[in-house]
Motif scaffolding. Structure first.
Motif, PDB file in Angstrom:
ATOM      1  N   THR A 105       0.971  -1.008   0.350  1.00  0.00           N
ATOM      2  CA  THR A 105       0.332  -0.087   0.089  1.00  0.00           C
ATOM      3  C   THR A 105       0.665   0.695   0.156  1.00  0.00           C
ATOM      4  O   THR A 105       0.280   2.317  -0.597  1.00  0.00           O
ATOM      5  N   ILE A 106       2.515   1.143   0.522  1.00  0.00           N
ATOM      6  CA  ILE A 106       3.292   2.651   0.739  1.00  0.00           C
ATOM      7  C   ILE A 106       3.595   2.442  -0.604  1.00  0.00           C
ATOM      8  O   ILE A 106       2.799   3.990  -1.575  1.00  0.00           O
ATOM      9  N   GLN A 107       3.570   1.273  -1.351  1.00  0.00           N
ATOM     10  CA  GLN A 107       4.898   2.427  -2.751  1.00  0.00           C
ATOM     11  C   GLN A 107       3.445   1.594  -4.034  1.00  0.00           C
ATOM     12  O   GLN A 107       3.499   2.665  -5.464  1.00  0.00           O
ATOM     13  N   GLY A 108       2.447   1.198  -3.827  1.00  0.00           N
ATOM     14  CA  GLY A 108       1.477   1.031  -4.766  1.00  0.00           C
ATOM     15  C   GLY A 108       1.942   0.683  -6.084  1.00  0.00           C
ATOM     16  O   GLY A 108       1.694  -0.916  -6.305  1.00  0.00           O
ATOM     17  N   ASP A 109       1.248   0.834  -6.898  1.00  0.00           N
ATOM     18  CA  ASP A 109       1.387   0.396  -8.357  1.00  0.00           C
ATOM     19  C   ASP A 109       2.638   0.808  -8.979  1.00  0.00           C
ATOM     20  O   ASP A 109       3.579  -0.217  -9.845  1.00  0.00           O
ATOM     21  N   GLU A 110       4.167   1.487  -8.199  1.00  0.00           N
ATOM     22  CA  GLU A 110       5.745   1.576  -8.596  1.00  0.00           C
ATOM     23  C   GLU A 110       5.997  -0.366  -8.859  1.00  0.00           C
ATOM     24  O   GLU A 110       7.026  -0.541  -9.620  1.00  0.00           O
ATOM     25  N   LEU A 111       5.666  -1.271  -7.619  1.00  0.00           N
ATOM     26  CA  LEU A 111       6.114  -2.214  -8.070  1.00  0.00           C
ATOM     27  C   LEU A 111       5.941  -3.710  -9.228  1.00  0.00           C
ATOM     28  O   LEU A 111       6.241  -4.328  -9.479  1.00  0.00           O
ATOM     29  N   ASP A 112       4.984  -2.931  -9.785  1.00  0.00           N
ATOM     30  CA  ASP A 112       4.316  -3.853 -11.247  1.00  0.00           C
ATOM     31  C   ASP A 112       4.507  -4.770 -10.208  1.00  0.00           C
ATOM     32  O   ASP A 112       4.288  -5.878 -11.350  1.00  0.00           O
ATOM     33  N   VAL A 113       3.732  -4.663  -9.399  1.00  0.00           N
ATOM     34  CA  VAL A 113       3.097  -6.519  -9.128  1.00  0.00           C
ATOM     35  C   VAL A 113       1.583  -7.340 -10.091  1.00  0.00           C
ATOM     36  O   VAL A 113       0.391  -6.478 -10.102  1.00  0.00           O
ATOM     37  N   GLU A 114       1.944  -7.723 -10.561  1.00  0.00           N
ATOM     38  CA  GLU A 114       0.999  -8.968 -11.780  1.00  0.00           C
ATOM     39  C   GLU A 114       0.324  -9.482 -10.932  1.00  0.00           C
ATOM     40  O   GLU A 114       0.565 -10.385  -9.707  1.00  0.00           O
ATOM     41  N   GLN A 115      -0.849 -10.012 -11.495  1.00  0.00           N
ATOM     42  CA  GLN A 115      -1.989 -11.417 -11.031  1.00  0.00           C
ATOM     43  C   GLN A 115      -0.957 -13.033 -10.800  1.00  0.00           C
ATOM     44  O   GLN A 115      -1.348 -13.287 -10.483  1.00  0.00           O
ATOM     45  N   ARG A 116      -0.231 -12.785 -11.453  1.00  0.00           N
ATOM     46  CA  ARG A 116       0.703 -13.702 -11.907  1.00  0.00           C
ATOM     47  C   ARG A 116       1.403 -13.858 -10.656  1.00  0.00           C
ATOM     48  O   ARG A 116       1.832 -14.985  -9.933  1.00  0.00           O
ATOM     49  N   ASP A 117       2.253 -12.665 -10.410  1.00  0.00           N
ATOM     50  CA  ASP A 117       2.824 -12.649  -9.438  1.00  0.00           C
ATOM     51  C   ASP A 117       2.357 -13.006  -7.682  1.00  0.00           C
ATOM     52  O   ASP A 117       2.761 -14.076  -6.776  1.00  0.00           O
ATOM     53  N   LEU A 118       0.828 -12.988  -7.558  1.00  0.00           N
ATOM     54  CA  LEU A 118      -0.088 -12.975  -6.676  1.00  0.00           C
ATOM     55  C   LEU A 118      -0.154 -14.524  -6.434  1.00  0.00           C
ATOM     56  O   LEU A 118       0.121 -15.031  -5.112  1.00  0.00           O
ATOM     57  N   ARG A 119      -0.061 -14.941  -7.745  1.00  0.00           N
ATOM     58  CA  ARG A 119      -0.316 -16.592  -8.320  1.00  0.00           C
ATOM     59  C   ARG A 119       0.643 -17.417  -7.313  1.00  0.00           C
ATOM     60  O   ARG A 119       0.417 -18.692  -6.731  1.00  0.00           O
ATOM     61  N   ILE A 120       1.527 -16.475  -7.694  1.00  0.00           N
ATOM     62  CA  ILE A 120       2.797 -17.920  -7.611  1.00  0.00           C
ATOM     63  C   ILE A 120       3.369 -17.750  -5.503  1.00  0.00           C
ATOM     64  O   ILE A 120       3.824 -19.120  -5.181  1.00  0.00           O
ATOM     65  N   VAL A 121       3.523 -16.470  -5.742  1.00  0.00           N
ATOM     66  CA  VAL A 121       3.330 -16.331  -4.238  1.00  0.00           C
ATOM     67  C   VAL A 121       2.384 -17.357  -3.271  1.00  0.00           C
ATOM     68  O   VAL A 121       2.916 -17.591  -2.339  1.00  0.00           O
ATOM     69  N   GLU A 122       1.738 -17.138  -3.180  1.00  0.00           N
ATOM     70  CA  GLU A 122       0.325 -17.796  -2.988  1.00  0.00           C
ATOM     71  C   GLU A 122       1.157 -19.390  -2.749  1.00  0.00           C
ATOM     72  O   GLU A 122       0.353 -20.024  -1.519  1.00  0.00           O
ATOM     73  N   LEU A 123       1.271 -19.536  -3.953  1.00  0.00           N
ATOM     74  CA  LEU A 123       0.976 -21.363  -4.602  1.00  0.00           C
ATOM     75  C   LEU A 123       2.070 -21.236  -3.459  1.00  0.00           C
ATOM     76  O   LEU A 123       2.431 -23.119  -2.677  1.00  0.00           O
ATOM     77  N   ALA A 124       3.955 -21.003  -3.183  1.00  0.00           N
ATOM     78  CA  ALA A 124       4.843 -20.972  -2.436  1.00  0.00           C
ATOM     79  C   ALA A 124       4.344 -20.802  -0.883  1.00  0.00           C
ATOM     80  O   ALA A 124       4.657 -22.293  -0.313  1.00  0.00           O
ATOM     81  N   GLY A 125       3.848 -20.564  -0.831  1.00  0.00           N
ATOM     82  CA  GLY A 125       3.011 -20.247   0.535  1.00  0.00           C
ATOM     83  C   GLY A 125       2.033 -21.305   0.865  1.00  0.00           C
ATOM     84  O   GLY A 125       2.417 -21.726   2.165  1.00  0.00           O
ATOM     85  N   LEU A 126       1.546 -21.755  -0.364  1.00  0.00           N
ATOM     86  CA  LEU A 126       0.080 -23.152  -0.303  1.00  0.00           C
ATOM     87  C   LEU A 126       1.604 -24.625   0.223  1.00  0.00           C
ATOM     88  O   LEU A 126       0.761 -25.648   0.971  1.00  0.00           O
TER      89      LEU A 126
END
Length: 454
Positions: free
Chosen positions: A1-22
């Motif tokens: 929330t601090i950096q917002g869109d400047e990190l260019d986080v994609e939906q694919r990135d979220l899915r990969i991190v979620e899969l790694a956590g699971l």
């Protein structure tokens, strides 16, 4: 929330991190770290780790379940995130060159600040009733990515210190509790006894074989006569299974079993008749007997730092005994060294953390020495040495405790005790009361209990 869109986080990135956590703990064996740090270590197997097996298990699941919706590149990224704490090695793991900070979320090999730690500390402390003082919500709230790594606001350094201090508290009060470790030692002994027959240590290299092993492995041993047709077992290994059965029955019920003659396993070449084991089981079951904790001592940090510390063997403890009338054997004693630290052995993990001064900062920096509270201790690991007696006879437990105390005096010039030593059990009330003083109903119950037909 601090950096917002400047990190260019994609939906694919979220899915990969979620899969790694699971999936990051798919590779844990039966009873979690007891399997690799206890059983496999006792077998001398040191080139296996559960992170690499997690990556292999992910491949196995995708292949056997025909999950073709996950791109191969994403699978490799997930495996890289799982093994990141070990340098990114594993089943084909190769980190993406961009967004390396994503690999610090699930398993952070740089400073060990990751959501895995947030998760298990919050969950375990809640269910064990341990109050922790760090706030992982603030850690995440006051973090940002600078130069492709996760950095934290300088004002949160004490919160991060409490994160690692809380980990040490949980290890001291819960994970290495003397009763918990006693049960773990019993599980390890049971697995070691049954390994020759069940080939448990051979199943760790094949994900298909490994996936068949879970905590129900004790059921395999307890009910071996039922499951025995699933395995090819040589005749000489049947006795090992039967000895492991006695141990496993004790683990499930929270007790350990001792041969009526006083040794844990008896003579391996001539195990006692099964009915004798059953009698011992019932007797020990009613008294809820574990491996007996005898004592624990703190190892001086300077001895460890100078490389002058070598833990004693069970034979060293036995040879220090100066009493008489009690026969001790090294195989009846467990000498266990515990190391509790801040996740990075004797190093301060905050030395590997970069900070920023304000939320608008674009520069990172290390923690300056003159900005660290003098209340923060400069030591980040402690070593303790425990001794357990597998033989729960009070006179043997006392003898082991005396022998260990004598060894401590000889080695350090005195005792450095950190836990209350084992106390002699209270005598059972029904054993001390004469039969004629008992109520008739109690007499009948006692007669039924002592009846050989039960």
């Amino acid at each position: 929330t601090i950096q917002g869109d400047e990190l260019d986080v994609e939906q694919r990135d979220l899915r990969i991190v979620e899969l790694a956590g699971l999936c990051h703990d798919l590779g844990h064996g039966p009873f979690s770290h007891v399997f690799d740090r206890g059983f496999l270590a006792a077998k001398g197997i040191t080139d296996w780790d559960h992170e690499a097996m997690s990556g292999a298990m992910l491949d196995h699941i995708i292949d056997t379940k025909h999950l073709d919706t996950i791109p191969a590149e994403d699978v490799r990224s997930v495996q890289s995130m799982i093994t990141a704490a070990h340098g990114g090695v594993g089943a084909g793991a190769a980190p993406r060159r961009e967004k390396l900070w994503l690999h610090e979320i699930v398993a952070n090999g740089r400073n060990s600040i990751d959501v895995d730690k947030f998760d298990y500390l919050a969950r375990d402390s809640l269910y064990c009733g341990v109050k922790l003082s760090y706030d992982f919500n603030r850690v995440m709230q006051f973090s940002k990515v600078i130069d492709d790594e996760i950095c934290y606001r300088y004002s949160e350094y004490m919160n991060l210190h409490e994160l690692f201090h809380s980990r040490a508290i949980m290890h001291r009060q819960v994970y290495t509790h003397k009763k918990a470790k006693a049960i773990e030692l019993m599980v390890v002994d049971a697995l070691l006894e049954s390994d020759a027959a069940l080939k448990l240590s051979d199943r760790i290299w094949d994900p298909a074989e490994f996936s068949l092993m879970d905590d129900s492995i004790l059921d395999w041993v307890e009910n071996y006569r039922l499951f025995g047709n699933l395995f090819t077992v040589e005749d000489e290994n049947i006795c090992a299974i039967e000895r492991a059965q006695v141990l496993c029955e004790g683990v499930v019920m929270g007790v350990a079993h001792t041969h009526p003659a006083g040794t844990l396993l008896g003579n391996p070449a001539a195990p006692p008749p099964h009915n004798m084991w059953t009698q011992a089981l019932i007797d020990r079951l009613r008294r809820r007997d574990l491996y007996k904790f005898c004592n624990e001592a703190l190892i001086p940090a300077e001895d460890v730092e100078r490389g002058q510390w070598v833990p004693p063997t069970a034979a060293d403890v036995v040879n220090s005994y100066r009493g008489s009338g009690v026969r001790m054997r090294p195989e009846d004693i467990v000498v266990q060294e515990n190391r509790i630290n801040f996740s990075m052995r004797n190093l301060n993990p905050l030395d590997s953390v970069h900070f920023f001064d304000s939320l608008e900062s674009t520069q990172k920096r290390v923690l300056r020495t003159n900005q660290i509270s003098s209340m923060v201790a400069p030591v980040f690991q402690e070593n303790t040495l425990r001794v357990y007696s597998k033989n729960s006879a009070p006179e043997v437990v006392q003898a082991v405790q005396d022998a260990y105390d004598a060894w401590l005096v000889k080695r350090f010039g005195g005792k450095v005790q950190t836990l209350t030593p084992s106390k002699a059990p209270r005598p059972a009330r029904c054993d001390t009361a004469p039969s004629e003083d008992l109520h008739p109903a109690v007499k009948r119950l006692r007669a039924d209990f002592e009846s050989p037909t039960l």
